[in-house]
Design a protein around this motif. Structure first.
Motif, PDB file in Angstrom:
ATOM      1  N   TRP A   1      45.021  41.402  39.259  1.00  0.00           N
ATOM      2  CA  TRP A   1      44.355  41.504  38.410  1.00  0.00           C
ATOM      3  C   TRP A   1      44.538  42.437  37.620  1.00  0.00           C
ATOM      4  O   TRP A   1      44.765  43.669  38.056  1.00  0.00           O
ATOM      5  N   PHE A   2      44.775  42.427  36.159  1.00  0.00           N
ATOM      6  CA  PHE A   2      45.285  43.341  35.338  1.00  0.00           C
ATOM      7  C   PHE A   2      44.013  43.648  34.412  1.00  0.00           C
ATOM      8  O   PHE A   2      43.803  43.068  33.554  1.00  0.00           O
ATOM      9  N   GLY A   3      43.243  44.681  34.882  1.00  0.00           N
ATOM     10  CA  GLY A   3      41.998  44.944  33.919  1.00  0.00           C
ATOM     11  C   GLY A   3      41.114  43.934  34.167  1.00  0.00           C
ATOM     12  O   GLY A   3      40.978  43.089  34.993  1.00  0.00           O
ATOM     13  N   GLY A   4      39.987  44.007  33.466  1.00  0.00           N
ATOM     14  CA  GLY A   4      38.974  43.116  33.450  1.00  0.00           C
ATOM     15  C   GLY A   4      37.894  43.376  34.389  1.00  0.00           C
ATOM     16  O   GLY A   4      37.822  44.153  35.049  1.00  0.00           O
ATOM     17  N   THR A   5      36.716  42.071  34.506  1.00  0.00           N
ATOM     18  CA  THR A   5      35.758  42.356  35.139  1.00  0.00           C
ATOM     19  C   THR A   5      35.320  41.256  35.771  1.00  0.00           C
ATOM     20  O   THR A   5      34.287  40.947  36.452  1.00  0.00           O
ATOM     21  N   VAL A   6      36.171  40.082  36.018  1.00  0.00           N
ATOM     22  CA  VAL A   6      35.773  38.794  36.729  1.00  0.00           C
ATOM     23  C   VAL A   6      35.497  38.912  38.099  1.00  0.00           C
ATOM     24  O   VAL A   6      36.278  39.852  38.831  1.00  0.00           O
ATOM     25  N   ASN A   7      34.613  38.386  38.592  1.00  0.00           N
ATOM     26  CA  ASN A   7      34.160  38.389  39.995  1.00  0.00           C
ATOM     27  C   ASN A   7      34.573  37.040  40.821  1.00  0.00           C
ATOM     28  O   ASN A   7      34.882  35.998  40.145  1.00  0.00           O
ATOM     29  N   GLY A   8      34.880  37.347  42.077  1.00  0.00           N
ATOM     30  CA  GLY A   8      35.462  36.195  43.064  1.00  0.00           C
ATOM     31  C   GLY A   8      34.877  36.016  44.151  1.00  0.00           C
ATOM     32  O   GLY A   8      34.757  37.055  44.737  1.00  0.00           O
ATOM     33  N   LYS A   9      34.712  34.977  44.683  1.00  0.00           N
ATOM     34  CA  LYS A   9      34.215  34.829  46.021  1.00  0.00           C
ATOM     35  C   LYS A   9      35.273  33.361  46.607  1.00  0.00           C
ATOM     36  O   LYS A   9      35.672  32.681  46.163  1.00  0.00           O
ATOM     37  N   TYR A  10      35.669  33.606  47.933  1.00  0.00           N
ATOM     38  CA  TYR A  10      36.141  32.557  48.874  1.00  0.00           C
ATOM     39  C   TYR A  10      37.447  32.459  48.410  1.00  0.00           C
ATOM     40  O   TYR A  10      37.916  31.387  47.582  1.00  0.00           O
ATOM     41  N   LEU A  11      38.257  33.440  48.522  1.00  0.00           N
ATOM     42  CA  LEU A  11      39.630  33.365  48.284  1.00  0.00           C
ATOM     43  C   LEU A  11      40.812  33.447  49.378  1.00  0.00           C
ATOM     44  O   LEU A  11      40.581  34.393  50.285  1.00  0.00           O
ATOM     45  N   ILE A  12      41.737  32.619  49.281  1.00  0.00           N
ATOM     46  CA  ILE A  12      42.772  32.744  50.531  1.00  0.00           C
ATOM     47  C   ILE A  12      44.163  33.136  49.874  1.00  0.00           C
ATOM     48  O   ILE A  12      44.524  32.427  48.847  1.00  0.00           O
ATOM     49  N   ALA A  13      44.907  34.213  50.360  1.00  0.00           N
ATOM     50  CA  ALA A  13      46.220  34.377  50.239  1.00  0.00           C
ATOM     51  C   ALA A  13      46.990  34.012  51.392  1.00  0.00           C
ATOM     52  O   ALA A  13      46.770  34.551  52.516  1.00  0.00           O
TER      53      ALA A  13
END
Length: 583
Positions: A319-331
């Motif tokens: 993420w480069f800046g910004g305000t987006v929210n996120g759930k349920y992420l797999i790396a």
């Protein structure tokens, strides 16, 4: 006279007997023929398709029963009340059988006179799934564009949604909305570094489902895929970052016209749900790779949920800046960092997991979290200050005997003046659990602007002193929480007047453990298999969590990304190199 009477009597009886015999024969001859069954024509179908099982039945004496067998076993039966004809039909879903297999359906009817038909047969053959047509996509997409699951879409070069390719956002630039149907596969051209870029002012609506995720992957055949086979998925938004002002944006690494940034923190770049990105990260220039998922100044109006990045050559998520929210992420088994945040990113994240491969690390050093305010650690605002709850950062070190790349560094590398806030998180299997790097970052921790609460840092049994390789001679090795920097010679660092490890231990709910045994983690989370994520009963992580305030965060009393529910079920894939995406 008596003789004549006797003769007449005998003749009369003879006639009567003949009449009776004639009537009996007549009654037998009046029984109609046995039922006849004509089965439907042979058919074929791919696995999962529906075939019609049919038969036409004729029974002059009235139908009594019909029995239908599938490969000799009961499939269906029917009882009648004297009907003389019937057209039978029933759906059969072709089972997961090898191509060329046959399924034999037999029909036999009985009538009211208990006569049986001869057996009729219908055969269904399992056919091969035909390859989907490949649609080549290149250039700029504008207006409303739809991609459907009946095709495979091949990205050639930089495919852009929208025409905003200049530093300053132009309201007159052509825009586009790309809608991708659930179950669609997109491949990236290897030779041209195929990449999908959603430019400022445009949107992507890629909403898969648990049963039909959307997959971005390599164009190569199973068994041949490699990290960096194509570019990745890039979204550029108009939210605020700390490197530009107003409508003047900044460009993403690699200079491929990924301009992002603006003044609208609520900007909406679309929706991503149940999306996988595999084998991305091609170098645009030497040492300048595209991430699997790149979010440049993406605003909070955008939805990102149920995303998996696998085998990327750079960061899995950045993420480069910004305000987006996120759930349920797999790396999963990326090369560089699992979750990289900088340039003033201020979104909320919950239920995220990172897992590493023992030998897969980047020359720049690989981390679970890598967090910077910017590249120089300035005081530019807004500060990088994401709020993260329920993360599981699983490093590469499964046991003391596991040999790992010396390029692995930290579960969390918190540096360059960031103000991250982390809750309900577990870190294990890394040479260093947490490194609070730099005097300004350490000052942020001391003043409460950088928060680590209810964070469990666990070592590996037998791996040096304390479970992090300290005192061993084989690199990499380190500490649960680093109290010295990485200079040569190393110098002591502090948070206020305390060592970082002392500061960490004093924060609410934090724990430092010598081993992850007893946490409730299943050993499979370290292995190249589909993991068991849910916690074992009685594990340390099963209780003690309290999520931050705010409507975004879901209630959870456990530590880490998982409790008793596995939210990766069905839509994720932990062995994509064996998956045939052509059909």
């Amino acid at each position: 006279m008596n003789f004549r009477r006797l003769t007449r009597t005998v003749l009369t009886l003879g006639v009567l007997s003949m009449a009776l015999i004639f009537n009996a024969c007549k009654e037998e001859e009046e029984i109609g023929p046995a039922p006849s069954v004509t089965a439907g024509s042979a058919a074929s179908g791919v696995v999962g398709s529906v075939a019609k099982i049919t038969a036409s039945i004729n029974a002059p004496e009235g139908l009594k029963t019909l029995t239908v067998l599938k490969n000799g076993q009961t499939f269906d039966s029917k009882i009648y009340t004297g009907e003389t004809t019937d057209n039978y039909t029933k759906d059969y879903t072709v089972e997961n059988l090898p191509t060329g297999s046959t399924v034999v359906f037999t029909f036999q009817a009985t009538d009211q006179k208990n006569q049986s038909s001869t057996v009729a047969t219908q055969v269904i053959t399992v056919s091969a799934v035909p390859a989907k047509p490949v649609v080549t996509v290149q250039g700029v997409l504008t207006g409303n564009v739809s991609w459907t699951k009946g095709n495979i879409y091949k990205l050639v070069g930089f495919v852009r949604v929208g025409g905003d390719t200049t530093e300053t956002f132009s309201a007159t630039a052509a825009t586009g909305t790309l809608t991708i149907e659930a179950g669609t596969t997109i491949i990236g051209d290897r030779a041209s570094k195929g990449t999908l870029i959603v430019q400022r002012g445009s949107r992507i609506i890629a909403n898969g489902t648990a049963d039909a995720p959307i997959v971005f992957t390599s164009e190569r055949a199973p068994g041949q895929r490699e990290s960096g086979d194509w570019g990745g998925l890039v979204i550029c938004g108009r939210a605020v970052n700390n490197q530009s002002t107003g409508d003047k944006g900044i460009q993403l690494e690699g200079s491929y016209k990924g301009w992002h940034g603006g003044s609208n923190d609520a900007d909406n770049s679309g929706s991503l749900k149940y999306v996988r990105v595999e084998y991305a990260g091609v170098p645009i220039n030497p040492n300048q790779e595209v991430n699997s998922f790149t979010f440049g100044s993406v605003g909070s109006g955008t939805t990102i949920e149920y995303l998996q990045a696998s085998f990327g050559l750079d960061d899995s998520f950045e993420w480069f800046g910004g305000t987006v929210n996120g759930k349920y992420l797999i790396a999963y088994r990326g090369l560089d960092d699992d979750f990289d945040m900088d340039f003033g990113f201020r979104g909320n994240l919950q239920f995220i997991v990172g897992m590493r491969g023992a030998t897969m690390a980047d020359q720049s050093g690989s981390n679970g979290f890598e967090v910077d305010n910017d590249g120089q650690g300035t005081g530019n605002t807004p500060f990088t200050a994401p709020v993260i709850s329920n993360a599981s950062l699983i490093g590469p070190k499964e046991t003391n005997a596991t040999s790992i790349s010396p390029q692995f560094q930290n579960g969390m590398h918190l540096r360059r003046n960031n103000r991250i806030k982390v809750y309900n998180t577990v870190v294990t299997g890394y040479p260093n659990g947490i490194f609070i790097d730099g005097t300004n970052t350490q000052a942020n921790a001391n003043t409460g602007e950088l928060i680590l609460n209810r964070v469990v840092v666990a070592g590996v049994a037998g791996w040096g002193t304390g479970g992090f390789g300290e005192g061993t001679t084989t690199a990499p090795n380190g500490f649960a929480v680093r109290d010295v920097n990485t200079a040569t010679p190393a110098a002591a660092i502090t948070v206020g007047a305390a060592k970082p490890s002392e500061w960490f231990a004093a924060q609410p709910g934090n724990k430092i453990l010598n081993t992850y045994a007893g946490l409730g983690l299943n050993q499979s989370v370290f292995q190249a298999v589909t993991p068991t994520f849910t916690l074992a009963n009685g594990g340390t992580l099963a209780a003690g969590g309290t999520v931050p305030t705010g409507s975004f965060f879901s209630a959870a009393t456990f530590i880490g990304a998982f409790g008793s529910e596995d939210w990766t079920t069905k839509w994720s894939n932990f062995s994509p190199n064996t998956t045939d995406y052509s059909k």
